[in-house]
Design a protein around this motif. Structure first.
Motif, mmCIF file in Angstrom:
data_model
loop_
_atom_site.group_PDB
_atom_site.id
_atom_site.type_symbol
_atom_site.label_atom_id
_atom_site.label_comp_id
_atom_site.label_asym_id
_atom_site.label_seq_id
_atom_site.Cartn_x
_atom_site.Cartn_y
_atom_site.Cartn_z
ATOM 1 N N MET A 238 20.969 9.247 56.612
ATOM 2 C CA MET A 238 19.711 9.387 56.104
ATOM 3 C C MET A 238 19.779 10.039 54.614
ATOM 4 N N GLU A 239 18.671 9.559 53.857
ATOM 5 C CA GLU A 239 18.771 9.908 52.478
ATOM 6 C C GLU A 239 18.329 11.251 52.298
ATOM 7 N N ASN A 240 19.317 11.911 51.147
ATOM 8 C CA ASN A 240 18.954 13.145 50.750
ATOM 9 C C ASN A 240 17.547 13.216 50.124
ATOM 10 N N THR A 241 16.669 14.315 50.656
ATOM 11 C CA THR A 241 15.515 14.483 50.085
ATOM 12 C C THR A 241 15.257 15.728 49.658
ATOM 13 N N LYS A 242 16.693 16.542 49.381
ATOM 14 C CA LYS A 242 16.306 17.906 48.754
ATOM 15 C C LYS A 242 16.258 17.647 47.075
ATOM 16 N N THR A 243 15.201 18.269 46.524
ATOM 17 C CA THR A 243 14.914 18.023 45.198
ATOM 18 C C THR A 243 14.765 19.284 44.430
ATOM 19 N N LEU A 244 15.376 18.908 43.246
ATOM 20 C CA LEU A 244 15.221 20.129 42.120
ATOM 21 C C LEU A 244 14.532 19.344 40.845
ATOM 22 N N LEU A 245 13.265 19.789 40.708
ATOM 23 C CA LEU A 245 12.282 19.435 39.870
ATOM 24 C C LEU A 245 12.343 20.257 38.529
ATOM 25 N N VAL A 246 12.628 19.675 37.290
ATOM 26 C CA VAL A 246 12.661 20.602 36.163
ATOM 27 C C VAL A 246 11.410 19.923 35.284
ATOM 28 N N LEU A 247 10.502 21.052 35.130
ATOM 29 C CA LEU A 247 9.373 20.568 34.225
ATOM 30 C C LEU A 247 9.729 20.976 32.774
ATOM 31 N N ARG A 248 9.580 20.298 31.860
ATOM 32 C CA ARG A 248 9.672 20.582 30.517
ATOM 33 C C ARG A 248 8.612 20.344 29.362
ATOM 34 N N GLY A 249 8.589 20.776 28.464
ATOM 35 C CA GLY A 249 7.522 20.610 27.338
ATOM 36 C C GLY A 249 7.398 21.582 26.446
ATOM 37 N N ILE A 250 6.563 21.406 25.494
ATOM 38 C CA ILE A 250 6.373 22.410 24.426
ATOM 39 C C ILE A 250 5.265 23.204 25.057
ATOM 40 N N PRO A 251 5.207 24.661 24.513
ATOM 41 C CA PRO A 251 4.249 25.712 24.999
ATOM 42 C C PRO A 251 2.663 25.117 24.873
ATOM 43 N N GLY A 252 2.077 25.268 26.056
ATOM 44 C CA GLY A 252 0.527 24.704 25.937
ATOM 45 C C GLY A 252 0.660 23.306 26.600
ATOM 46 N N SER A 253 1.659 22.834 27.060
ATOM 47 C CA SER A 253 1.955 21.494 27.619
ATOM 48 C C SER A 253 1.150 21.461 28.863
ATOM 49 N N GLY A 254 1.182 22.583 29.620
ATOM 50 C CA GLY A 254 0.720 22.542 31.140
ATOM 51 C C GLY A 254 1.710 22.662 32.018
ATOM 52 N N LYS A 255 3.005 22.916 31.862
ATOM 53 C CA LYS A 255 4.131 22.928 32.750
ATOM 54 C C LYS A 255 3.763 23.893 33.890
ATOM 55 N N THR A 256 3.530 25.136 33.687
ATOM 56 C CA THR A 256 3.152 26.136 34.644
ATOM 57 C C THR A 256 2.055 25.776 35.444
ATOM 58 N N THR A 257 0.944 25.288 35.136
ATOM 59 C CA THR A 257 -0.180 24.678 35.678
ATOM 60 C C THR A 257 0.312 23.727 36.662
ATOM 61 N N LEU A 258 1.020 22.709 36.167
ATOM 62 C CA LEU A 258 1.511 21.500 37.015
ATOM 63 C C LEU A 258 2.418 22.198 38.079
ATOM 64 N N ALA A 259 3.466 23.027 37.722
ATOM 65 C CA ALA A 259 4.204 23.680 38.561
ATOM 66 C C ALA A 259 3.472 24.406 39.898
ATOM 67 N N LYS A 260 2.204 24.799 39.327
ATOM 68 C CA LYS A 260 1.728 25.510 40.312
ATOM 69 C C LYS A 260 0.774 24.575 41.469
ATOM 70 N N THR A 261 0.520 23.302 40.903
ATOM 71 C CA THR A 261 -0.278 22.403 41.488
ATOM 72 C C THR A 261 0.620 21.717 42.636
ATOM 73 N N ILE A 262 1.941 21.492 42.128
ATOM 74 C CA ILE A 262 2.971 21.071 42.970
ATOM 75 C C ILE A 262 3.355 21.897 44.322
ATOM 76 N N SER A 263 3.656 23.063 43.692
ATOM 77 C CA SER A 263 3.829 24.186 44.903
ATOM 78 C C SER A 263 2.700 24.306 45.612
ATOM 79 N N LEU A 264 1.476 24.398 45.402
ATOM 80 C CA LEU A 264 0.475 24.353 46.383
ATOM 81 C C LEU A 264 0.540 23.315 47.360
ATOM 82 N N SER A 265 0.828 21.971 47.042
ATOM 83 C CA SER A 265 1.068 21.080 47.939
ATOM 84 C C SER A 265 2.218 21.087 48.884
#
Length: 135
Positions: A1-28
């Motif tokens: 079975m294919e490995n599905t464990k995932t480490l996702l790193v979100l990067r970007g300049i301040p104000g790009s929306g990293k935290t908002t996107l992280a929270k959105t993904i986490s909600l799902s």
């Protein structure tokens, strides 16, 4: 079975929306979010950055990420500016060590957001100047 464990790193300049996107993904999917910024948040949610403690914030974020991977948490999110490649290296190493797929997603400020951490435009422009992208 294919490995599905995932480490996702979100990067970007301040104000790009990293935290908002992280929270959105986490909600799902319930993924924990680790961030250098969280080190500087008070119990009441205020952001109080102290550059003298920045190295401690990096170490705490890396340590919490490592613990989650050791615990086999199936999906882990880390968000930070990560403007330089060497800043990503510890997370790439951890993903490899614990058998996680490693994804780096650059978040762009196409929504017109602004940084909520009081980082000056001068500092943001410096960050933009040194931002490294692997194509």
């Amino acid at each position: 079975m294919e490995n599905t464990k995932t480490l996702l790193v979100l990067r970007g300049i301040p104000g790009s929306g990293k935290t908002t996107l992280a929270k959105t993904i986490s909600l799902s999917n319930g993924a924990p979010i680790f961030s250098i910024d969280s080190y500087f948040e008070t119990d009441s949610g205020e952001y109080e950055f102290d550059y003298k403690k920045n190295h401690l914030a990096y170490k705490e974020c890396e340590s919490k990420t490592k613990q989650a991977l050791m615990d086999d948490v199936p999906f882990v999110i880390v968000d930070n500016t990560f403007t330089l490649d060497w800043e990503l290296e510890p997370y790439s190493r951890l993903a490899n060590e614990f058998g996680y797929r490693f994804f780096v997603v650059t978040v762009e400020n196409r929504h017109g957001g602004s940084n909520v951490h009081g980082i000056s435009n001068e500092q943001i422009n410096k960050m933009k100047g040194k931002y490294q992208v692997v194509l």
